[in-house]
Write an enzyme that holds these catalytic residues in place. Sequence first.
Site, PDB file in Angstrom:
ATOM      1  N   HIS A 141     -17.462   5.839   7.193  1.00 19.15           N
ATOM      2  CA  HIS A 141     -16.304   5.143   7.897  1.00 19.15           C
ATOM      3  C   HIS A 141     -16.759   4.548   9.291  1.00 19.15           C
ATOM      4  O   HIS A 141     -17.435   5.219  10.083  1.00 19.15           O
ATOM      5  CB  HIS A 141     -15.138   5.485   7.951  1.00 19.15           C
ATOM      6  CG  HIS A 141     -14.212   6.105   6.562  1.00 19.15           C
ATOM      7  ND1 HIS A 141     -14.864   6.418   5.704  1.00 19.15           N
ATOM      8  CD2 HIS A 141     -13.202   5.652   5.972  1.00 19.15           C
ATOM      9  CE1 HIS A 141     -14.297   6.572   4.461  1.00 19.15           C
ATOM     10  NE2 HIS A 141     -13.079   5.784   5.151  1.00 19.15           N
ATOM     11  N   ARG A 396     -17.334   6.433  -5.373  1.00 19.68           N
ATOM     12  CA  ARG A 396     -15.811   6.210  -5.093  1.00 19.68           C
ATOM     13  C   ARG A 396     -15.876   4.610  -5.384  1.00 19.68           C
ATOM     14  O   ARG A 396     -16.516   3.734  -5.027  1.00 19.68           O
ATOM     15  CB  ARG A 396     -15.160   6.201  -3.795  1.00 19.68           C
ATOM     16  CG  ARG A 396     -13.716   5.747  -3.650  1.00 19.68           C
ATOM     17  CD  ARG A 396     -13.154   6.104  -2.350  1.00 19.68           C
ATOM     18  NE  ARG A 396     -13.389   5.413  -1.200  1.00 19.68           N
ATOM     19  CZ  ARG A 396     -12.453   4.828  -0.485  1.00 19.68           C
ATOM     20  NH1 ARG A 396     -11.381   5.328  -0.518  1.00 19.68           N
ATOM     21  NH2 ARG A 396     -12.990   4.149   0.629  1.00 19.68           N
ATOM     22  N   GLU A 506      -2.789   6.724  -2.261  1.00 17.64           N
ATOM     23  CA  GLU A 506      -2.938   6.533  -0.774  1.00 17.64           C
ATOM     24  C   GLU A 506      -1.962   5.425  -0.409  1.00 17.64           C
ATOM     25  O   GLU A 506      -1.884   4.986   0.831  1.00 17.64           O
ATOM     26  CB  GLU A 506      -4.212   5.905  -0.756  1.00 17.64           C
ATOM     27  CG  GLU A 506      -4.669   4.506  -1.556  1.00 17.64           C
ATOM     28  CD  GLU A 506      -6.218   4.282  -1.460  1.00 17.64           C
ATOM     29  OE1 GLU A 506      -6.754   4.425  -0.388  1.00 17.64           O
ATOM     30  OE2 GLU A 506      -6.872   3.964  -2.411  1.00 17.64           O
ATOM     31  N   ASP A 543      -4.203   4.985   4.526  1.00 14.50           N
ATOM     32  CA  ASP A 543      -3.634   3.725   3.953  1.00 14.50           C
ATOM     33  C   ASP A 543      -1.871   4.203   3.836  1.00 14.50           C
ATOM     34  O   ASP A 543      -1.163   3.302   3.932  1.00 14.50           O
ATOM     35  CB  ASP A 543      -4.117   3.311   2.809  1.00 14.50           C
ATOM     36  CG  ASP A 543      -5.380   2.622   2.878  1.00 14.50           C
ATOM     37  OD1 ASP A 543      -5.226   1.506   3.600  1.00 14.50           O
ATOM     38  OD2 ASP A 543      -6.604   2.947   2.827  1.00 14.50           O
ATOM     39  N   ARG A 581      -8.711  12.531   5.553  1.00 15.75           N
ATOM     40  CA  ARG A 581      -8.236  12.518   6.594  1.00 15.75           C
ATOM     41  C   ARG A 581      -9.242  11.823   7.706  1.00 15.75           C
ATOM     42  O   ARG A 581     -10.446  11.783   7.322  1.00 15.75           O
ATOM     43  CB  ARG A 581      -8.098  13.751   7.337  1.00 15.75           C
ATOM     44  CG  ARG A 581      -6.970  14.794   6.832  1.00 15.75           C
ATOM     45  CD  ARG A 581      -7.005  16.026   7.598  1.00 15.75           C
ATOM     46  NE  ARG A 581      -6.023  16.938   6.979  1.00 15.75           N
ATOM     47  CZ  ARG A 581      -4.720  17.083   7.212  1.00 15.75           C
ATOM     48  NH1 ARG A 581      -4.211  16.179   8.180  1.00 15.75           N
ATOM     49  NH2 ARG A 581      -3.925  17.948   6.871  1.00 15.75           N
ATOM     50  N   ARG A 713      -8.154  -3.122   7.108  1.00 15.91           N
ATOM     51  CA  ARG A 713      -8.419  -1.700   6.643  1.00 15.91           C
ATOM     52  C   ARG A 713      -7.829  -0.714   7.565  1.00 15.91           C
ATOM     53  O   ARG A 713      -7.730  -1.209   8.772  1.00 15.91           O
ATOM     54  CB  ARG A 713     -10.171  -1.325   6.470  1.00 15.91           C
ATOM     55  CG  ARG A 713     -10.762  -2.085   5.390  1.00 15.91           C
ATOM     56  CD  ARG A 713     -12.124  -1.500   5.165  1.00 15.91           C
ATOM     57  NE  ARG A 713     -12.706  -2.138   3.809  1.00 15.91           N
ATOM     58  CZ  ARG A 713     -12.461  -1.472   2.494  1.00 15.91           C
ATOM     59  NH1 ARG A 713     -11.611  -0.542   2.497  1.00 15.91           N
ATOM     60  NH2 ARG A 713     -12.870  -2.218   1.602  1.00 15.91           N
TER      61      ARG A 713
END
Length: 877
Positions: A141, A396, A506, A543, A581, A713
Amino acid sequence: MTEQYASLRSNVSLLGQMLGQIIQQAQGQETLDKVEEIRHLAKSSRSGNESDRQALVETLRSLSDEALLPVARSFNHFLNLANVAEQFHTISKSGAPDGVMIEVDRALDELQSKVEAGDLSLNEVADVISKLKIDLVLTAHPTEVTRRTIINKHVELSECLKVLEVTSGEDPVYEEVIDRIEQLISQAWHTSDIREKRPTPLDEAKWGFAVIENSLWEAVPKFVRYFNAQVKTRLNLQLPANFSPIQLTSWMGGDRDGNPFVTSHVTQSVLDHGRWMALDLYRRDLETLGAELSMSNASAAFSERAKESSEPYRFVLKQLRADVEETIAALEYKIKGTPSRYQDKIKEVVQIREPLEACYRSLMDCRMSNIANGLLLDVLRRIDCFGVSLCKLDIRQDSARHTEVFSELTRYLGLGDYAQWQEADKQAFLLTELSSRRPLLPRHWQPSSNVQEVLETFEVIAQQDSSALGIYIISMAQSASDILAVHLLLQESGCKFSLPVAPLFETLDDLNNAQAVISGLFDNTWYKGTIGAKQYVMIGYSDSAKDAGMMAAGWAQYDAMEKLVNLADSKGIELVLFHGRGGTIGRGGAPAAQALRSQPPGSLKSGLRVTEQGEMIRFKFGLPKVAMQSLSIYTGAILHSNLLPPPQPEPKWVEVMQTISEASCKKYRSIVRENPEFVPYFRMATPEQELSKLPLGSRPSKRNPNGGVESLRAIPWIFAWSQNRLMLPAWLGAKEGLEAAVEAFGTDTLQEMSAKWPFFRARLEMLEMVFCKADLWLSEMYDASLVSADYKGLGDELRANLQQAIELIRGLAPESSLLSQQPWIKESIGLRNPYTDPLNLLQIELLKRVREETNHDLELALMITMTGIAAGMRNTG
């Protein structure tokens, strides 16, 4: 200044003085004088001097375009050096006088006393310890704003501080280390602060691999060795030699959700690079083992294996090392895309573990246990943790991409459009095909490029050894068909092993519906027989908080976990909860022990699987001792939660949380979704749009490049609000939720919940932490310079809401003091504020100038303020 933090402040001062000397050498005395003037004004401003606060603002506003960049760089570098000092302090003799493994020690001490008092049985404790599992999932991320080359210099700085801690000024070594510190700070100053371009997914994976190579490779076996010894000392339990509680997984190169740059080719390349690095690390270990295991005594079976060599262990290790080196060479050519004569031999874990286990057994048989349990056992523990892939790779993908595959396919087959079918029809189709022995995909079908990429990803999965992969995660999973679709695609790819498939819930609605979705799957005979009585479910913190606000999302996560645990228990299925997390409160972040102890009882009995994201990977695992400390915290919290679980919430407490959730969500959405002024205000008051120019991660900041704030995002959403210090996503709605609960149930009930229920207490502490990082004055300064008059009223309303929330939390918190139970966080924030404030004020001025005219140097200075504020806040997204 307390004695506990004296050494920290001393190190910060030392590094700051050296930085000042380098600024003077590089930029001149005039620049250093201006930086020092700003620094002193900022300190005075923070102490309450209003005239100096105004002088600080005017001084920064009056800087010329040419002066803005060196001033921004100065404060950015200082905050990075403060982070170096702080990270070292957490593992230093003064910062950790009881050692970095204190949380494990405390947990085992408590268990020992409970066993001795008869409150716990030793068998029960032994069973829980034997099942201990921590799976750390490193993700790419885009929140790591510091360049890797700078990070490497910071790691060496930490090593220098370690030497200074045990060296006096009279020692010649002291001056050598001081000189080296000055060199490193100078190198960092003369290095570009900002990457020239965004990292590729492979770059991100290599960054993750470097953390493993430089820290976790050493930390994991040391941690396991220490833990084993303490379990034996305190509980008289002997854990097996193959006890392996730590697993490493990665999303870097496997997470294709919204990232068009993660292709099937990239995934294969990342897997190849990981195996190359793992084998190269084992090669180094084998060299050392070859030098150490010179003994001639061996068991009969091992001597036969070594062809009666006079040095049997070296003989076997030499053979293994030759295979490893040939595989390394083969992978090097494969990565380059050129043919070679080398064979790719080592693909499975057993190929490297079996010869070393044979060495271990022979040494034990020949009464050389002290040798067997040395480096050789550490290498075996590395194999159990890192395998031959360095870390397992999760895959994913968004559920919509799988739906797209079947929509194109059913239209091609003349069956209609799968995407338009009812859920029952989708499940019937998928289950029929899952039970069929004929292939589903036609040989001459030419799918679109999007669909072809999905199918090629499943082909790559099918070609791997099962040990190289973790699980398959489905983003935006909303129904049972989303999970069945992935199982069918795995079957069609010819995958020979069972890859666990995990839905990711989410959003608020998806979390609330999670039990129904999983229950429907468990009731299906085919599905229950396929999963092998083990189900992974990922809980999305980021999210869900962006969707409903922190308070409502936190309760939905807890409620979903509790219901899923109870459902799995009733069906006899092992449930592994995977916690998505982030680093910040707004994305589910919290001190690790606090977060784990606030989860529902039973939610950790199958171990912990948790994402470690962005800059938090460096802060928690960047140095071997820091990594051991983090593993200790996780281990202590898991043992505590499984053997001394938190209480089940009383029915009345559940009612309170439902009241808080509904009222807070209503307020949050009324602002974020329903207020027409919100989006324009957001884009004026924060650097949200300018953030896209900061080359952080490989993934685009928006799921839909043409979408508005709703497509943003969770990470840039949080990043933007942390930059202007309003921290809005982490607290908006909390006041209304708590006020509704106080009105319906009374303050006494909430204070009882705070005292007796770790989940609720954690909510209050997380808010306390946010409030200490938020700053009303700085937020107001952003509005004054950047927000047009028509929208300033919304900013005033939000700040008034924040101030009221702070007062409310003060009344509910024990001792009525923010962070009264967490002095370290308070000290850390206080240390940084005088250096973060100038960067915030500089950012305001730069945003104002950049929005009026394009200027490369000003944009560079603006990006540096973003990275500096991120360093000052210690987390970004």
